[in-house]
Design an enzyme around this catalytic site. Structure first.
Site, PDB file in Angstrom:
ATOM      1  CD  GLU A  49      -2.597   1.559   0.103  1.00 28.95           C
ATOM      2  OE1 GLU A  49      -2.477   2.704  -0.381  1.00 28.95           O
ATOM      3  OE2 GLU A  49      -3.319   0.666  -0.387  1.00 28.95           O
ATOM      4  CE  LYS A  78     -22.908   5.860  -0.375  1.00 28.33           C
ATOM      5  NZ  LYS A  78     -21.761   6.548  -0.978  1.00 28.33           N
ATOM      6  N   GLY A 118     -21.781  15.619 -14.925  1.00 28.01           N
ATOM      7  CA  GLY A 118     -21.944  14.169 -14.873  1.00 28.01           C
ATOM      8  C   GLY A 118     -23.000  13.775 -13.856  1.00 28.01           C
ATOM      9  CG  HIS A 146     -48.569  -5.223   7.615  1.00 29.64           C
ATOM     10  ND1 HIS A 146     -48.671  -4.321   6.566  1.00 29.64           N
ATOM     11  CD2 HIS A 146     -49.438  -4.798   8.579  1.00 29.64           C
ATOM     12  CE1 HIS A 146     -49.559  -3.391   6.882  1.00 29.64           C
ATOM     13  NE2 HIS A 146     -50.048  -3.670   8.095  1.00 29.64           N
TER      14      HIS A 146
END
Length: 481
Positions: free
Chosen positions: A34, A51, A195, A460
């Site tokens: 890395e 997010k 975009g 439900h």
């Protein structure tokens, strides 16, 4: 310590680090190289921190509409851009540290530096040429770095970076990529977003929630062009209701820079040009694979349109060399990279029943407001393939949970093969559809038919009930509409 490994993975993004963990689980001596930060773009500059930003935007949107829930806020809810950004960066930093823990836990060596392929089975690691982005997560001292390392199997997982258009190259000040858009030091009053893919629309949605005047320019006829037209059209209407300005079938042909603003020349398909002046422009015209400076040319690795060419198991045309994730081509999604990496390493390890990835069953999610999620064929694609289809639709406006949440704008669309009953596509727009889509992904992976879905009991009251109702609608059996 020996510099010889069974597997060396170049890049520690979602594809790289997940592949490394799976390799270690399979008993392979594994190292990961890395050059900048564990977790790659997704964790540090993409999926996760965006997010976090969008969550702040969501809370602000709810607060600004508190009255519709019978609530009164004393005072005005405002956004502190520095604190919003700080929270987002803190989320990334926390997960960045978690990747480091996973590497230690699985006894995976992390080699810090720039990797170069010099010959088959060999990786030369040079000095880190890029700084560590997050100072709260510096590279530990006294760890593996510069040197020559060998492995029977080398996997390239170097990811991708923002694509730049000639003449409209990002400059870090007036023309932003997602790097700058994610860490603004001030909140601009106006922005042009070039975009309307997932990246562009998510930032457009975020900045609009922050009170910014946003204009989106898209070359294609519809925003989010990979989505089903009916879904993208619905999403566009909702985004425009929130105040976004959207110009389709147009392109930014030129950008003039001022002292602290830009003027975008927007050319429509009929050749007409309008100018839009804004504080900043976000370039979100896609990404390209990081294939440069790796030594691919030296080894004769085959590439195509900026990505490494692989087979269904990650193999390149060079024995012992593999590629996964964004650098290996679309769809450029973190979850695709992870799964592709697992397939690659399991094939290397000789596990039985390893199958190539079915790209038709990879879900896509866009976390704007409203959210968009999909898997499989669009209605148009199914017809292009000559399939006879059944299409079901169900509106959020008919769902009790959606109405109770105050989120009754949305729809779910399902597409079935008329002859076999096979579910071949599912498309959604509305609140929390990025969480719902996986139900259809599982169903498609299990080759579920309409009959099996119709006989599945959904709880439900939930949003998920709409999934069943959409299936029922495709066969003229809808119950709650």
């Amino acid at each position: 310590m020996s510099n010889a490994y069974d597997v060396i993975i170049i890049g520690s993004g979602p594809g790289g680090y997940v592949t490394a963990i799976r390799a270690a689980q399979l008993g392979l001596k594994t190292a990961i190289v890395e050059r900048e930060h564990l977790g790659g773009i997704c964790l540090n500059w993409g999926c996760i921190p965006t997010k976090a930003l969008l969550r702040s935007a969501e809370i602000l949107d709810h607060a600004n509409h508190a009255k519709s829930y019978g609530l009164t806020l004393n005072g005005t809810m405002t956004a502190d851009v520095k604190e919003v950004v700080a929270r987002s960066r803190g989320v990334s930093a926390r997960l960045n540290g978690g990747i480091g823990f996973l590497m230690k836990k699985n006894k995976i060596d992390v080699i810090w530096g720039e990797a170069k392929l010099t010959k088959p089975g060999e990786v030369v690691v040079g000095k880190m040429t890029k700084p560590v982005v997050e100072p709260q997560n510096p590279v530990p001292k006294g760890v593996l770095g510069e040197g020559t390392y060998t492995a029977k199997h080398i996997i390239v997982a170097t990811g991708a970076r923002p694509r730049a258009l000639p003449g409209i190259e990002p400059d870090g000040k007036l023309i932003w990529t997602y790097f700058e858009a994610m860490k603004p030091d001030f909140m601009p009053k106006s922005i042009v977003v070039m975009g309307s893919g997932a990246i562009g629309i998510e930032f457009a949605s975020f900045y609009r929630s922050m009170g910014v005047d946003v204009t989106v320019v898209e070359l294609m006829a519809n925003i989010m062009p990979v989505e089903d037209v009916e879904i993208s059209t619905f999403a566009r209407k909702q985004l425009e209701k929130r105040g976004l300005k959207i110009i389709t079938e147009a392109k930014v042909s030129k950008v003039e820079k001022g002292a602290n603003s830009i003027t975008a020349h927007v050319e429509t398909k009929d050749g007409k040009i309008q100018t839009i002046t804004a504080d900043r422009l976000i370039s979100a015209v896609g990404v390209q694979g990081n294939i440069e400076n790796l030594g691919l040319e030296t080894l004769g690795v085959k590439t195509d349109r900026g990505c490494i060419v692989i087979d269904g198991y990650g193999k390149t045309n060079v024995p012992g060399l593999y590629a996964i994730g964004d650098v290996a081509g679309p769809p450029m999604l973190a979850h695709k990279a992870e799964h592709e990496g697992v397939i690659c390493i399991e094939k290397i390890a000789g596990l039985p029943n390893v199958h190539p990835m079915d790209k038709a069953k990879i879900p896509g999610c866009t976390y704007c407001n409203p959210q968009v999620a999909s898997v499989g064929l669009t209605e148009a694609k199914a017809k292009e393939q000559g399939r006879e289809i059944r299409v079901g639709r169900y509106s959020f406006a008919a769902n009790g949970k959606a109405i109770a949440l105050g989120e009754d704008q949305g729809m779910i669309k399902t597409i079935f093969d008329k002859k076999t009953g096979e579910l071949i596509g599912a498309h959604m727009v509305g609140t929390e559809v990025t969480e719902l889509i996986q139900g259809f992904v599982v169903a498609m992976n299990l080759e579920t038919t309409e009959e099996e879905l119709m006989h599945t009991i959904f709880p439900h009251p939930t949003l998920s009930e709409m999934m069943k109702e959409s299936v029922l609608d495709a066969y003229g059996r809808v119950l709650n509409a």
